[in-house]
Design a protein around this motif. Structure first.
Motif, short mmCIF file in Angstrom:
data_model
loop_
_atom_site.label_atom_id
_atom_site.label_comp_id
_atom_site.label_asym_id
_atom_site.label_seq_id
_atom_site.Cartn_x
_atom_site.Cartn_y
_atom_site.Cartn_z
N UNK A 244 0.83 -1.22 0.00
CA UNK A 244 0.00 0.00 0.00
C UNK A 244 0.85 1.26 0.00
N UNK A 245 1.88 1.28 0.82
CA UNK A 245 2.70 2.49 0.92
C UNK A 245 3.41 2.79 -0.40
N UNK A 246 3.91 1.74 -1.08
CA UNK A 246 4.59 1.95 -2.35
C UNK A 246 3.60 2.38 -3.43
N UNK A 247 2.43 1.75 -3.45
CA UNK A 247 1.39 2.16 -4.41
C UNK A 247 1.08 3.64 -4.26
N UNK A 248 0.89 4.08 -3.03
CA UNK A 248 0.54 5.48 -2.79
C UNK A 248 1.72 6.41 -3.03
N UNK A 249 2.94 5.92 -2.80
CA UNK A 249 4.11 6.71 -3.12
C UNK A 249 4.25 6.93 -4.62
N UNK A 250 3.99 5.89 -5.40
CA UNK A 250 4.07 6.02 -6.85
C UNK A 250 2.96 6.92 -7.38
N UNK A 273 18.04 12.20 -11.62
CA UNK A 273 17.23 12.75 -10.53
C UNK A 273 16.11 11.81 -10.09
N UNK A 274 16.07 10.59 -10.62
CA UNK A 274 14.92 9.72 -10.32
C UNK A 274 14.78 9.42 -8.83
N UNK A 275 15.87 9.18 -8.15
CA UNK A 275 15.77 8.87 -6.71
C UNK A 275 15.40 10.11 -5.91
N UNK A 276 15.97 11.25 -6.28
CA UNK A 276 15.58 12.50 -5.63
C UNK A 276 14.10 12.75 -5.84
N UNK A 277 13.61 12.48 -7.05
CA UNK A 277 12.20 12.72 -7.37
C UNK A 277 11.27 11.92 -6.47
N UNK A 278 11.60 10.66 -6.24
CA UNK A 278 10.72 9.84 -5.39
C UNK A 278 10.71 10.35 -3.96
N UNK A 279 11.88 10.66 -3.42
CA UNK A 279 11.93 11.15 -2.05
C UNK A 279 11.24 12.51 -1.92
N UNK A 280 11.37 13.36 -2.94
CA UNK A 280 10.67 14.64 -2.91
C UNK A 280 9.16 14.44 -2.98
N UNK A 281 8.71 13.45 -3.75
CA UNK A 281 7.28 13.14 -3.81
C UNK A 281 6.77 12.61 -2.47
N UNK A 282 7.58 11.78 -1.82
CA UNK A 282 7.20 11.27 -0.50
C UNK A 282 7.13 12.40 0.51
N UNK A 283 8.08 13.33 0.45
CA UNK A 283 8.00 14.51 1.32
C UNK A 283 6.78 15.35 1.00
N UNK A 284 6.55 15.58 -0.27
CA UNK A 284 5.50 16.48 -0.75
C UNK A 284 4.10 15.97 -0.42
N UNK A 285 3.86 14.67 -0.63
CA UNK A 285 2.53 14.10 -0.41
C UNK A 285 2.42 13.28 0.88
N UNK A 286 3.53 12.76 1.36
CA UNK A 286 3.55 11.95 2.59
C UNK A 286 2.48 10.86 2.56
N UNK A 287 2.70 9.79 1.79
CA UNK A 287 1.71 8.70 1.73
C UNK A 287 1.35 8.16 3.10
N UNK A 288 2.31 8.08 4.03
CA UNK A 288 1.99 7.75 5.42
C UNK A 288 1.90 9.08 6.17
N UNK A 289 0.70 9.45 6.58
CA UNK A 289 0.46 10.76 7.15
C UNK A 289 0.71 10.84 8.65
N UNK A 290 0.38 9.78 9.37
CA UNK A 290 0.42 9.83 10.83
C UNK A 290 0.84 8.49 11.42
N UNK A 291 1.40 8.55 12.61
CA UNK A 291 1.61 7.38 13.46
C UNK A 291 1.55 7.85 14.91
#
Length: 402
Positions: A244-250, A273-291
C-alpha cells in the motif's frame, strides 16, 4: 523522579483529524496545528499532537520515551487487545524488535535487492508497452501505481498468485485500524477474518518460492536467528507495509509530475534525478500521514508536560511541510535535497523496506521518462480516504509518448 513543569498552557483543538474534510485535504488543518504550537491537545481523542518537524523527528528517534510496543495507532496495547498479533517491526521495541529488524535489514539491503533491477526494468517496460498499446489515457492509480508493485513485489517475496488480490484490501484495513473505530474501520470489518486468513496462508513456509524474501526469513528461523513463530509474522509485516505504501508513493509521484510539468522536463533532461524525485514526492505528499506513540514517562515537549502512558499523534505529513525545516515546502522541486524527510519514519523504526520502494519507483520512473514526453491530468481525480494513508482512488492522466 521529579516531573517536568509546564511553562505555558497547551493549545487545544476540537478538530477531528480523521474526519472526512481533513482526510480529503489535511493541509489547512496541519498548518493550523503548526501555528498553534509545538504540542496541541486533541480534545476528541484525548491525545497530544506533534506537527512540527523538530518535535516529530525527536519523537521518532527517542524510542525509549515514545514507545511503539503499546501500538502505533490510537489503541493502547497496555489496556486493549490488538485485532491481530502486533507487528514485530512497527509495534515492538528493543530487545524484541532487534532480531526481526536485523534479519530484514540484511534481506532488504541495497546489495541484496540489486539483483532485482534487471527483471524489474523489463517488467516496467512491458507494463508501459501494454498501457500505450491501449491508448494515451489511463488511470495512473490502477493501471500504473498499483499495477507495477503488485506485479513485482509479490514475486520478490515469493508468495503464490492465489490470494494476491487480498493484499491491498488487507493493507487498507490495517492502516485504517491505526486510527479511531470510525466508519472507515467499520467498512473493512466484515472482511477482517477472511483477509487475515488469506494473508496468513501466504506467509506459510510451504507456499513460498525458494528464492524469495519470504524463504530467506524462514531460513533465518532455521538458523535460530529468529523463532519459527516469528517467521510468518515478519513475512506478514513485509506484505502489509510493502504494498500500500509503495502504491501510494508512486501515485504521489505521478500526481506531482502531472501538476508540475516543468519538473517532468527537468527529470527527462537529467534522468539521474529519479531517486531524488521519489523522495521529494514522498516529502511532498507523505503517503503515510500519521503514526502514534505512547509515552513511557512524563516528558516536557515545547513547554507542555505529556504525562506517562499517554498517546501522542505524530503528523508526518505536516512535519514534511513545515516551513521551519523546508524552504517553500508546498512546492514540488527537484532542486531540493529532500533527505531528512520523515515520510519513511526515522530512527530504529524507520521503514526497513525503503530501499525496495526506491528501487520500484526509480525503475518505473526511469522507464516512463524514456518514453513519455508529457503527463497531464485528464479528468476528475478522487482521493481514497484512509485513517493513516494519503491515497488516491483515481488519477486519470493523458500522456504523450516519443
Amino acid at each position: 523522579m521529579t516531573s517536568p513543569v509546564a511553562t505555558f498552557e497547551t493549545p487545544v483543538s476540537d478538530v477531528d483529524p480523521f474526519s472526512y474534510d481533513v482526510l480529503e485535504d489535511p493541509l489547512p488543518f496541519q498548518a493550523e496545528l503548526r501555528a498553534a504550537g509545538p504540542v496541541v491537545y486533541l480534545k476528541k481523542y484525548d491525545v497530544y499532537a506533534l506537527s512540527r518537524y523538530e518535535e516529530v523527528h525527536a519523537a521518532l528517534t527517542d524510542w525509549q520515551t515514545f514507545q511503539s510496543a503499546a501500538g502505533v495507532g490510537l489503541s493502547n496495547f497496555r489496556y486493549e487487545k490488538p485485532w491481530r498479533p502486533p507487528s514485530l517491526l512497527l509495534e515492538a521495541d528493543p530487545p524484541h524488535h532487534d532480531a526481526p529488524r536485523a534479519i530484514l535489514t540484511k534481506i532488504l539491503g541495497p546489495r541484496e535487492i540489486r539483483r532485482l533491477s534487471e527483471s524489474w526494468a523489463a517488467d516496467a517496460e512491458n507494463l508501459i508497452d501494454q498501457l500505450l498499446a491501449n491508448g494515451t489515457e489511463f488511470d495512473a492509480v490502477a493501471d500504473l501505481a498499483a499495477a507495477f508493485p503488485l506485479r513485482v513485489f509479490p514475486d520478490a517475496v515469493g508468495i503464490p498468485h492465489k490470494g494476491r488480490e487480498d493484499l491491498l484490501p488487507y493493507g487498507n484495513h490495517a492502516f485504517n485500524a491505526f486510527g479511531p473505530a470510525n466508519e472507515l474501520v467499520a467498512q473493512g470489518a466484515p472482511r477482517v477474518a477472511e483477509l487475515s486468513t488469506s494473508i496468513a496462508a501466504q506467509c506459510a513456509r510451504e507456499v513460498l518460492t525458494p528464492d524469495g524474501f519470504g524463504a530467506q526469513i524462514w531460513a533465518a528461523a532455521d538458523r535460530g536467528d529468529i523463532t519459527e513463530a516469528q517467521a510468518p509474522l515478519i513475512v506478514r509485516s513485509l506484505l502489509t507495509a510493502g504494498v500500500d505504501t509503495t502504491v501510494n508513493g508512486l501515485a504521489a509521484l505521478i500526481y506531482a509530475f502531472a501538476t508540475n510539468p516543468e519538473q517532468w522536463t527537468r527529470l527527462r533532461e537529467n534522468p539521474g534525478l529519479v531517486r531524488t524525485a521519489f523522495d521529494e514526492a514522498v516529502r511532498f505528499e507523505s503517503p503515510v500521514q500519521t503514526f502514534f506513540r505512547t509515552t513511557t514517562r512524563d516528558i516536557e515537549v515545547g513547554g507542555t508536560v505529556i504525562p506517562e502512558g499517554r498517546k501522542i499523534l505524530m503528523f508526518l505529513g505536516s512535519a514534511n511541510r513545515d516551513p521551519r525545516r523546508w524552504e517553500n515546502p508546498d512546492e514540488f522541486d527537484l532542486s531540493r535535497d529532500p533527505s531528512g524527510h520523515v515520510g519513511f519514519g526515522f530512527g530504529i523504526h524507520q521503514c526497513v523496506g525503503q530501499h525496495v520502494a526506491r528501487l520500484e519507483a526509480s525503475t518505473l520512473l526511469s522507464a516512463l521518462a524514456r518514453r513519455i514526453t508529457t503527463i497531464e491530468i485528464s479528468g476528475q481525480t478522487r482521493r481514497h480516504h484512509n485513517n493513516t494513508l494519503r491515497a488516491w482512488e483515481s488519477l486519470p492522466v493523458r500522456v504523450r509518448a516519443d
